[in-house]
Scaffold this active site. Sequence first.
Site: not given
Ligand code: FDA
Length: 505
Positions: A156, A445-446
Amino acid sequence: PVYDSLVQCFSENKIPGDQISKILYSPQNPSFTNVLESYIRNRRFNVSTTRKPNTIITPTAECHVSAAVTCAKKLGIQLKIRSGGHDYEGISYVSDHDFVILDLFNLRSINVSLDDQTAWVQSGALLGELYYRIWEKSNLLGFPAGVCPTVGVGGHLSGGGYGNMIRKYGLSVDHVIDAVIVDANGRVLDRKSMGEDLFWAIRGGGGASFGVILAYRINLVPVPPNVTVFNVQKSVDQNAIDAVFKYQQIVDTIDSDLFIRVLLQPITVNNTRSVRATFIGLFLGDGDRLLSITDSQFPELGLKKPDCFEKSWIDSVLYWSNFDNTTSPSVLLNRTPDKVNFLKRKSDYVKNPISKSGLQSLFDKMVEIGKVGLVFNSYGGIMKEIPESATPFPHRAGNLFKIQYSVNWDDESEEADKNYINQIRELYSFMTPFVSSNPRESYLNYRDLDIGIVDDPKNSFNQGKVYGVKYFKGNFDKLVKIKTKVDPDNVFRNEQSIPVYPFSG
Ligand code: FDA
C-alpha cells in the site's frame, strides 16, 4: 532443487540451520499450502491451474531478507515480495515463471511515538493494525491510508495509498519520512544511506521494482475527537443523476475536511433493473458544520441530521469497513477477512464533469452490462497543491475524482471468469470519452494487467513504458533512471515493474 539450492545458499550466508528449516517452506512441507493461501486475497489466483512457488521464504529477521535477495539473485530465480497479499492481480504471489515468494507476515511490528507523532511500521503489518496501535496511544491522531483494514502496509505505502482523508492530508506516501530497505545487493539501507532518489522511488513507484521494504517511518496526522460519517442512497427516481452531476461540480473545491465516495451499483427492484447511487462520507468535524456545508453547496445530496453519525476517528474506520456500531476496535487486529472473492478491478481519472446525458447513458450501459459497479473517490483539496513530481504518484491537480471499476463473483467456472472480465472491460471501453486521455491514467495500487505487461525481457523498456506512463506520467523517466542505477540486473522484476534502460552498446 530450488529449495535445496536455497537451503545451501542461506547456509553460506551464515543463517543457522535451525532457522533455515523454520523459514523456508518447500512444496512438500505439509504447511506449504496453508502458508501460501493465508494471504491470497483474490480467488482467481487460487485455482488448480495457478502456478505455485518453488519455495516460500518467511523471514523473521533482516538478515533473512538479505539472504533471500542474495540467493534469488545468485540462483537467477524470480523473487515475489508479499506483505498483505491484496494486489488485485495477485502479482505478489503468482508468476508465469519459476519463482519464490518472500512473505513478510512475520515482520509486522509497529512502534508509535507520541513525542514526535511518528511511527515505525514494518511492511508485514496491516492497515487495521496500524490504525489500532495509533488509537491505543491517542484518539487525536490518525493516518491517511486505505479504508480496508486487511490491506498490507508494504504494498500500500510503496504504491501510493489513499483513503478517506486524502482531500485533507493527501496520500500515505506524503507522510513517509524514512524507510528501511534491502537493496539488490542484499544491503540494509535507511533513507540516509539509500539516498534521496531511491527514497523518492519507493514512495509510490512500487517497492517491488527497487528492493524489499522492511519498514516505513511515517508522520501521524491530527484528527478531531469526533468526526461525522454518513451513507445516503439515491435511486434514479430520487434524482440520483442530479446528485451525481452536482457531486462532480463541487467535489474538488468543497471544504477539504469532507470526503465523499460515490458507489454506482446496478440493482434489481420489483423486477426492474436500474442503478443506485450511494454517497458515503467522512467529515473531519461535527454534524452541524457538515450540514451547513452540504446545505449550501450540495443540497442535491439531501443530507439531514438523522443521516449524520458523530464518532471517534477509530469508530469511523470501523463504519467505513462495514462493521456495526457495537464492534470493538480490536477487530482491526484480525488479519483474516471474512470472505475472499473472485474479483477484477480497473481504474480511471475524471478531469471534466460528465454531463447529465452522459450519466444517463452510463447508467443505461451499467444496467445493460450486468454486474460491474463503479466507485468515485473525491480528489481536490490538498491533492491540488502537491506537485506531480513530489512523489512518483502523479495524479494530483486537475483530477475531480478517481474511478474504480469493480466486479466480484463466487462462481469458480472458467466461463464466469471470462464473462465478468469481459463485462468490466466493456464498461472501461464505454468510459473512454469521459476520462483522462494521452495517457489514460491508472492508479498503480489498483493493479490492472490489461493496461500492459512485460513478457519479453529483450523489449522490457518499450513494453514497460506502455503501462509506466499510465501509472506515473512524466515521473516514469526518473523511475527508469533510478531503477537502472540501483538494480541494473533487474533482480526486482515482475509483470509491471519499472524496466531498466536498454543496453545502448
Ligand atoms: P501485496 O502483498 O499483494 O503487494 C502488492 C505489491 O507490492 C506487489 O507488487 C508486491 O510485490 C509489492 N510489495 C508488497 N510488499 C512489499 C515490500 N515490503 N517491499 C517491496 N514490495 C512490496 N488501495 C488504496 O489506495 N486505498 C484503499 O482504500 C484500498 N482498498 C483496498 C481494499 C481491498 C479489499 C483490496 C484487495 C485492495 C485495496 N487497495 C486499496 C489496493 C491496495 O492498496 C493494493 O493492492 C496494495 O498494493 C496492497 O498491498 P499489500 O501489501 O496488501 O499487497
